[in-house]
Design a protein around this motif. Structure first.
Motif, PDB file in Angstrom:
ATOM      1  N   GLY A  27      40.392  51.991  53.848  1.00  0.00           N
ATOM      2  CA  GLY A  27      41.358  52.267  52.763  1.00  0.00           C
ATOM      3  C   GLY A  27      41.570  53.752  52.641  1.00  0.00           C
ATOM      4  N   GLY A  28      40.548  54.555  53.019  1.00  0.00           N
ATOM      5  CA  GLY A  28      40.875  56.218  52.941  1.00  0.00           C
ATOM      6  C   GLY A  28      41.933  56.657  54.127  1.00  0.00           C
ATOM      7  N   PHE A  29      41.691  55.988  55.251  1.00  0.00           N
ATOM      8  CA  PHE A  29      42.490  56.206  56.309  1.00  0.00           C
ATOM      9  C   PHE A  29      44.138  55.941  55.986  1.00  0.00           C
ATOM     10  CE2 PHE A  29      38.861  55.863  59.314  1.00  0.00           C
ATOM     11  CZ  PHE A  29      39.395  56.902  60.415  1.00  0.00           C
ATOM     12  N   VAL A  30      44.280  54.686  55.208  1.00  0.00           N
ATOM     13  CA  VAL A  30      45.563  54.265  54.820  1.00  0.00           C
ATOM     14  C   VAL A  30      46.080  55.111  53.798  1.00  0.00           C
ATOM     15  CG1 VAL A  30      46.735  52.256  53.792  1.00  0.00           C
ATOM     16  CG2 VAL A  30      45.163  51.808  55.247  1.00  0.00           C
ATOM     17  N   GLY A  31      45.130  55.681  52.880  1.00  0.00           N
ATOM     18  CA  GLY A  31      45.504  56.657  51.916  1.00  0.00           C
ATOM     19  C   GLY A  31      46.061  57.992  52.556  1.00  0.00           C
ATOM     20  N   GLN A  32      45.509  58.505  53.554  1.00  0.00           N
ATOM     21  CA  GLN A  32      45.803  59.729  54.340  1.00  0.00           C
ATOM     22  C   GLN A  32      47.273  59.443  54.887  1.00  0.00           C
ATOM     23  OE1 GLN A  32      42.423  61.636  56.715  1.00  0.00           O
ATOM     24  NE2 GLN A  32      41.281  59.597  56.162  1.00  0.00           N
ATOM     25  N   TRP A  33      47.371  58.228  55.561  1.00  0.00           N
ATOM     26  CA  TRP A  33      48.565  57.733  56.226  1.00  0.00           C
ATOM     27  C   TRP A  33      49.813  57.923  55.099  1.00  0.00           C
ATOM     28  CZ3 TRP A  33      52.615  54.567  55.637  1.00  0.00           C
ATOM     29  CH2 TRP A  33      53.620  54.411  56.801  1.00  0.00           C
ATOM     30  N   LEU A  34      49.611  57.295  54.002  1.00  0.00           N
ATOM     31  CA  LEU A  34      50.541  57.329  52.809  1.00  0.00           C
ATOM     32  C   LEU A  34      50.859  58.750  52.319  1.00  0.00           C
ATOM     33  CD1 LEU A  34      49.429  54.410  50.952  1.00  0.00           C
ATOM     34  CD2 LEU A  34      51.398  54.434  52.224  1.00  0.00           C
ATOM     35  N   GLY A  35      49.824  59.392  52.317  1.00  0.00           N
ATOM     36  CA  GLY A  35      50.007  60.975  51.767  1.00  0.00           C
ATOM     37  C   GLY A  35      50.812  61.830  52.870  1.00  0.00           C
ATOM     38  N   ILE A  36      50.760  61.537  54.288  1.00  0.00           N
ATOM     39  CA  ILE A  36      51.568  62.235  55.357  1.00  0.00           C
ATOM     40  C   ILE A  36      52.976  61.289  55.483  1.00  0.00           C
ATOM     41  CG2 ILE A  36      51.477  62.510  57.749  1.00  0.00           C
ATOM     42  CD1 ILE A  36      48.155  62.135  57.612  1.00  0.00           C
ATOM     43  N   HIS A  37      52.959  60.112  55.306  1.00  0.00           N
ATOM     44  CA  HIS A  37      54.479  59.586  55.777  1.00  0.00           C
ATOM     45  C   HIS A  37      55.046  59.092  54.564  1.00  0.00           C
ATOM     46  CE1 HIS A  37      53.281  59.556  60.104  1.00  0.00           C
ATOM     47  NE2 HIS A  37      52.077  59.249  59.727  1.00  0.00           N
TER      48      HIS A  37
END
Length: 263
Positions: free
Chosen positions: A101-111
């Motif tokens: 879920g933290g990987f997904v959070g990083q992706w959202l923060g970037i993209h």
């Protein structure tokens, strides 16, 4: 609305989600670890839903969501969140993701920074390797007669050995959760972790960010959290004396960090 509901995303996959709490409150979206369902957060729902309209969901391949064939990607998992938010008419949310879920959070923060208000990244990494490790895990999951050994591996990676040995009630709950996971879904999500590398792009995150680390985490080492916190401008780092599922092992410290940041 407390029952499970579903949104069908662009590739036909059905994503299960549920709300808890008052719809008048700010939305806080929770994203789980691999091998768990939205029930990973059950211990925090009572307290969080008093202050937030809580949105939980199951990754594709897990829980109530459908299980598409093939390897999954972090882009696709991030897209699932965007499509879910679009379907629910939610422009911007607080987002708390632990592990995958933290990987997904990083992706959202970037993209998709325009969709995030405040971002919490717990017990996670920007990259995990080597790829051969995940290839071995995928092969083992596909070939095993059942997932009993896989479940014990997860439990021993998530919690202190003493807790697992004592078989505390929540250990049994997580074991039962693991044993219901679809092996194709697990293999698909392992592939998403294997192929994810946000080490360069994580510095592009511009939203207010809290990073929560587990001092004794052997899955996503505390040093990985330190690197994320150092790369994201203005990020705050909190280290708990936990292994991997810090929300379960240290709920009071975890909740204190979350509330301090979101308030």
């Amino acid at each position: 609305m407390n029952e499970a509901n579903f949104v069908t995303v662009g590739d036909g996959t059905r994503i299960a989600y549920r709300f808890d709490g008052d719809a008048a409150n700010p939305v806080l979206m929770l994203s789980n670890s691999i091998g768990t369902t939205l029930h990973m957060w059950d211990g925090q729902v009572g307290e969080l839903s008093r202050h937030f309209h809580l949105l939980r969901y199951d990754f594709r391949g897990h829980g109530g969501s459908s299980v598409p064939a093939g390897a999954y990607s972090l882009d696709r998992l991030g897209g699932d969140v965007i499509e879910l938010l679009d379907a629910l008419g939610l422009g911007r949310v607080h987002f708390l993701g632990l592990s995958l879920g933290g990987f997904v959070g990083q992706w959202l923060g970037i993209h998709a920074p325009e969709r995030i208000d405040r971002l919490i990244l717990s017990n996670t990494s920007s990259h995990l390797g080597p790829a051969s490790y995940f290839d071995d895990r995928i092969a083992a999951v596909r070939q095993a007669s059942d997932l009993a050994d896989t479940a014990e591996t997860f439990l021993n990676n998530w919690f202190p050995a003493k807790m697992v040995a004592a078989n505390e009630p929540f250990i049994e709950e997580f074991r039962a959760m693991l044993l219901t996971i679809d092996r194709q879904g697990l293999a698909g999500l392992f592939a998403a972790v294997r192929d994810a590398d946000l080490r360069r792009t994580v510095a592009l995150i511009s939203r207010p960010t809290l990073v929560i680390a587990g001092e004794h985490d052997t899955v996503t080492a505390a040093s990985h959290s330190e690197l994320i916190a150092a790369a994201v401008p203005g990020a705050k780092l909190v280290v708990l004396p936990a292994v991997h599922l810090s929300n379960v092992e240290y709920p009071s410290g975890f909740m204190q960090a979350v509330f301090d940041f979101l308030r």
